[in-house]
Design an enzyme around this catalytic site. Structure first.
Site, PDB file in Angstrom:
ATOM      1  N   HIS A 129     -62.087 -78.519 -82.085  1.00  0.00           N
ATOM      2  CA  HIS A 129     -62.270 -78.616 -80.630  1.00  0.00           C
ATOM      3  C   HIS A 129     -61.536 -77.488 -79.902  1.00  0.00           C
ATOM      4  CE1 HIS A 129     -62.661 -80.824 -76.733  1.00  0.00           C
ATOM      5  NE2 HIS A 129     -61.487 -80.243 -76.499  1.00  0.00           N
ATOM      6  N   GLU A 130     -60.253 -77.330 -80.195  1.00  0.00           N
ATOM      7  CA  GLU A 130     -59.472 -76.310 -79.478  1.00  0.00           C
ATOM      8  C   GLU A 130     -59.930 -74.899 -79.832  1.00  0.00           C
ATOM      9  OE1 GLU A 130     -57.848 -76.975 -76.897  1.00  0.00           O
ATOM     10  OE2 GLU A 130     -57.650 -79.133 -77.207  1.00  0.00           O
ATOM     11  N   HIS A 133     -62.947 -74.028 -77.878  1.00  0.00           N
ATOM     12  CA  HIS A 133     -62.647 -73.533 -76.522  1.00  0.00           C
ATOM     13  C   HIS A 133     -62.389 -72.030 -76.534  1.00  0.00           C
ATOM     14  CE1 HIS A 133     -62.735 -77.196 -74.278  1.00  0.00           C
ATOM     15  NE2 HIS A 133     -61.675 -77.736 -74.865  1.00  0.00           N
ATOM     16  N   HIS A 139     -66.005 -78.481 -72.301  1.00  0.00           N
ATOM     17  CA  HIS A 139     -66.133 -79.877 -72.713  1.00  0.00           C
ATOM     18  C   HIS A 139     -67.590 -80.308 -72.609  1.00  0.00           C
ATOM     19  CE1 HIS A 139     -61.654 -80.452 -71.888  1.00  0.00           C
ATOM     20  NE2 HIS A 139     -61.853 -80.454 -73.190  1.00  0.00           N
ATOM     21  N   CYS A 140     -68.010 -81.089 -73.563  1.00  0.00           N
ATOM     22  CA  CYS A 140     -69.403 -81.508 -73.691  1.00  0.00           C
ATOM     23  C   CYS A 140     -69.556 -82.964 -73.250  1.00  0.00           C
ATOM     24  CB  CYS A 140     -69.837 -81.355 -75.156  1.00  0.00           C
ATOM     25  SG  CYS A 140     -71.540 -81.824 -75.464  1.00  0.00           S
ATOM     26  N   CYS A 145     -70.167 -85.207 -79.851  1.00  0.00           N
ATOM     27  CA  CYS A 145     -69.905 -83.788 -80.093  1.00  0.00           C
ATOM     28  C   CYS A 145     -68.398 -83.551 -80.187  1.00  0.00           C
ATOM     29  CB  CYS A 145     -70.493 -82.944 -78.959  1.00  0.00           C
ATOM     30  SG  CYS A 145     -70.181 -81.164 -79.133  1.00  0.00           S
ATOM     31  N   CYS A 164     -72.732 -80.612 -81.197  1.00  0.00           N
ATOM     32  CA  CYS A 164     -74.079 -81.071 -80.866  1.00  0.00           C
ATOM     33  C   CYS A 164     -74.995 -79.832 -80.848  1.00  0.00           C
ATOM     34  CB  CYS A 164     -74.097 -81.770 -79.508  1.00  0.00           C
ATOM     35  SG  CYS A 164     -73.772 -80.674 -78.095  1.00  0.00           S
TER      36      CYS A 164
END
Length: 177
Positions: A129-130, A133, A139-140, A145, A164
């Site tokens: 996640h990070e 970015h 953000h989704c 996702c 996703c």
């Protein structure tokens, strides 16, 4: 192009290796473990009993070298940013630097029995996640996702380990340009 992982303070090697494997598999690039660093002086907030993640990210950006265009710090202390009670991590798009905290990813933090498997899955998700970015992904809205914002550990558990279709497409455009 690659990702350098920096342990900050004391971090167990097994979790670092699992995070490296997840990043390697997701971003299809070189991922290496770098030399550790101490928790940056001045990042601790005595009133909150937490560490300011932005201070840590700023320190990390100076450690990128040797062909690595992304750097991920992994720390085992509780992180925050002003305006939020805590964060699992933080990233800076312009510098390609990010940090994740392992503290709230453990079952024990919530008064539950230790579960190494769940802990490692959570750490991999937050690392992806990070780093996502740092590739300009925001953000989704899709809760499955990996780029979905985790406001609680439940959100982290619900989201999958991958992107996703929409985020995969955005990442593909970025990586091919």
């Amino acid at each position: 192009m690659g990702i350098l992982i920096i342990p900050i303070g004391t971090v167990r090697p097994d979790i670092l290796h699992d995070i490296a494997d997840a990043l390697r598999g997701t971003f299809k690039c070189d991922v290496e473990l770098g030399r550790g660093m101490p928790i940056p002086h001045g990042s601790y907030n005595d009133k909150r009993k937490q560490y300011h993640s932005t201070t840590i990210v700023r320190e990390l950006q100076f450690l990128k070298s040797g062909g690595f265009d992304r750097i991920l710090g992994v720390v085992d202390v509780d992180l925050y940013v002003p305006g939020l009670n805590f964060v699992f991590g933080e990233a800076d798009v312009s510098s390609g630097a990010a940090v994740i905290s392992l503290t709230r990813l453990r079952q024990e933090f919530y008064g539950r029995h230790q579960d190494k498997g769940i802990f490692h899955i959570r750490a991999a998700k937050e690392a992806v996640h990070e780093v996502g970015h740092t590739y300009s992904l925001s953000h989704c809205p899709d809760p499955r996702c990996v780029m979905h914002f985790s406001i609680s550990i439940r959100d982290t558990d619900i989201k999958g380990p991958g992107f996703c279709n929409r985020c995969r497409f955005k990442l593909g455009i970025y990586l091919s340009s």
